[in-house]
Design an enzyme around this catalytic site. Sequence first.
Site, PDB file in Angstrom:
ATOM      1  N   HIS A 128     -32.013 -16.395  25.062  1.00  0.00           N
ATOM      2  CA  HIS A 128     -32.546 -16.470  23.693  1.00  0.00           C
ATOM      3  C   HIS A 128     -31.738 -17.396  22.790  1.00  0.00           C
ATOM      4  O   HIS A 128     -31.874 -17.333  21.568  1.00  0.00           O
ATOM      5  CB  HIS A 128     -32.636 -15.053  23.084  1.00  0.00           C
ATOM      6  CG  HIS A 128     -33.639 -14.178  23.785  1.00  0.00           C
ATOM      7  ND1 HIS A 128     -33.718 -12.823  23.618  1.00  0.00           N
ATOM      8  CD2 HIS A 128     -34.618 -14.495  24.681  1.00  0.00           C
ATOM      9  CE1 HIS A 128     -34.705 -12.341  24.373  1.00  0.00           C
ATOM     10  NE2 HIS A 128     -35.251 -13.327  25.025  1.00  0.00           N
ATOM     11  N   ASN A 226     -27.332   2.286  30.516  1.00  0.00           N
ATOM     12  CA  ASN A 226     -27.881   2.363  29.153  1.00  0.00           C
ATOM     13  C   ASN A 226     -27.596   3.751  28.597  1.00  0.00           C
ATOM     14  O   ASN A 226     -27.489   4.717  29.348  1.00  0.00           O
ATOM     15  CB  ASN A 226     -29.396   2.122  29.191  1.00  0.00           C
ATOM     16  CG  ASN A 226     -29.947   1.723  27.826  1.00  0.00           C
ATOM     17  OD1 ASN A 226     -29.781   2.443  26.844  1.00  0.00           O
ATOM     18  ND2 ASN A 226     -30.584   0.568  27.756  1.00  0.00           N
TER      19      ASN A 226
HETATM   20  P1  OAD Z   1     -32.537  -3.536  21.832  1.00  0.00           P
HETATM   21  O1  OAD Z   1     -31.965  -3.272  20.501  1.00  0.00           O
HETATM   22  O2  OAD Z   1     -34.009  -3.553  21.969  1.00  0.00           O
HETATM   23  O3  OAD Z   1     -32.001  -2.480  22.864  1.00  0.00           O
HETATM   24  C1  OAD Z   1     -30.632  -2.172  22.966  1.00  0.00           C
HETATM   25  C2  OAD Z   1     -30.477  -1.195  24.106  1.00  0.00           C
HETATM   26  O4  OAD Z   1     -29.101  -0.962  24.269  1.00  0.00           O
HETATM   27  C3  OAD Z   1     -31.150   0.169  23.878  1.00  0.00           C
HETATM   28  O5  OAD Z   1     -31.889   0.513  25.032  1.00  0.00           O
HETATM   29  C4  OAD Z   1     -29.967   1.121  23.679  1.00  0.00           C
HETATM   30  O6  OAD Z   1     -30.219   2.416  24.219  1.00  0.00           O
HETATM   31  C5  OAD Z   1     -28.894   0.430  24.465  1.00  0.00           C
HETATM   32  N1  OAD Z   1     -27.501   0.679  24.012  1.00  0.00           N
HETATM   33  C6  OAD Z   1     -27.036   0.836  22.761  1.00  0.00           C
HETATM   34  N2  OAD Z   1     -25.702   0.969  22.752  1.00  0.00           N
HETATM   35  C7  OAD Z   1     -25.315   0.894  24.054  1.00  0.00           C
HETATM   36  C8  OAD Z   1     -24.059   0.958  24.713  1.00  0.00           C
HETATM   37  N3  OAD Z   1     -22.909   1.122  24.039  1.00  0.00           N
HETATM   38  N4  OAD Z   1     -24.048   0.842  26.068  1.00  0.00           N
HETATM   39  C9  OAD Z   1     -25.191   0.680  26.764  1.00  0.00           C
HETATM   40  N5  OAD Z   1     -26.411   0.623  26.196  1.00  0.00           N
HETATM   41  C10 OAD Z   1     -26.471   0.723  24.864  1.00  0.00           C
HETATM   42  O7  OAD Z   1     -31.888  -4.911  22.347  1.00  0.00           O
HETATM   43  P2  OAD Z   1     -32.380  -5.886  23.516  1.00  0.00           P
HETATM   44  O8  OAD Z   1     -32.968  -5.127  24.643  1.00  0.00           O
HETATM   45  O9  OAD Z   1     -31.268  -6.800  23.797  1.00  0.00           O
HETATM   46  O10 OAD Z   1     -34.974 -11.012  20.838  1.00  0.00           O
HETATM   47  O11 OAD Z   1     -33.532  -6.656  22.767  1.00  0.00           O
HETATM   48  C11 OAD Z   1     -34.202  -7.688  23.439  1.00  0.00           C
HETATM   49  C12 OAD Z   1     -34.614  -8.751  22.457  1.00  0.00           C
HETATM   50  O12 OAD Z   1     -35.395  -8.166  21.408  1.00  0.00           O
HETATM   51  C13 OAD Z   1     -33.460  -9.399  21.703  1.00  0.00           C
HETATM   52  O13 OAD Z   1     -32.850 -10.437  22.412  1.00  0.00           O
HETATM   53  C14 OAD Z   1     -34.125  -9.891  20.470  1.00  0.00           C
HETATM   54  C15 OAD Z   1     -34.924  -8.674  20.142  1.00  0.00           C
HETATM   55  O14 OAD Z   1     -36.023  -8.840  19.323  1.00  0.00           O
HETATM   56  C16 OAD Z   1     -35.235 -11.977  19.967  1.00  0.00           C
HETATM   57  O15 OAD Z   1     -34.775 -11.998  18.836  1.00  0.00           O
HETATM   58  C17 OAD Z   1     -36.133 -13.032  20.522  1.00  0.00           C
END
Ligand code: OAD
Length: 255
Positions: A128, A226
């Site tokens: 990204h 996660n």
């Molecule tokens: P999310 O905010 O959607 O998800 C974060 C994940 O991390 C969740 O499933 C939480 O349960 C988990 N989490 C939180 N703290 C944690 C920890 N300490 N250890 C392990 N897991 C933990 O973020 P992404 O999946 O990265 O895109 O989101 C994907 C994309 O959506 C991003 O890159 C962004 C967003 O919109 C764009 O901006 C294009």
Amino acid sequence: MDRSTDRSSIIDPSIGVLAARIRAAERLTILTGAGVSAASGVPTFRGADGLWRQHRPEDLATPEAFERDPRLVWEWYAWRREKIAACRPNAAHDVIAAWSRRPGCRVVTQNVDDLHVRAGTSALVRLHGSIWELSCWNRCAAQPTPWRDERVPLPDGVPGCPQCGGLARPAVVWFGEPLRAADVDAALEATACDVFLTVGTSAVVYPAAGLVHDARRRGAFTAEINLETTPASSAVDVAIHGGAEAVLPQLAELL
Ligand code: OAD
């Protein structure tokens, strides 16, 4: 506390299973999301305090939003840059960086914070983009590629392209935009592996969310780390519930 009742001293047996797989793997691929940076203080997108709980993506993270109000979009990115600048890589980034130096290891991230870069990760695909890079909004011929600008704050509210003087934009992928073909190719290539580990991502944003399924189809042992259950949890061989900053160092110790 009596050790027999101290649950923090009990290691999830799945961690041992995954460690054995990683130890034997010649090709290890790790996909990361915002959860990996959560312990560093970088806000996630979809959690209880997630960015998309307070803001609408279509107001801040689309080409249409930038066209409409570049100043507002830049204000939001300037706020995020300031927040991230105060954060440091955590134990999860450090373990991934150490593993990335072993042959056959590839890291694919959705994170734009560059904390993997700061931790010294090699063979990194930034699907990204990076919040620390800018590109020309007009895609001018003189400045076809993004440039790095780590200044916080940026001197002008709305920075400009050094070549054509038009608007500069954050070199990140916005909703409705395609990912860079070279990054997608590299990520797909990395699904040919022995172990595919998805860490700290809600597994809902494609194409990143599809990679674990591709890896599984191609014969990889798949695992997730996660804090919560995600759409990937039921598809992987091993789902470990815990913070990446705690589980990854435990895994590293077992290798
Ligand atoms: P999310 O905010 O959607 O998800 C974060 C994940 O991390 C969740 O499933 C939480 O349960 C988990 N989490 C939180 N703290 C944690 C920890 N300490 N250890 C392990 N897991 C933990 O973020 P992404 O999946 O990265 O895109 O989101 C994907 C994309 O959506 C991003 O890159 C962004 C967003 O919109 C764009 O901006 C294009």
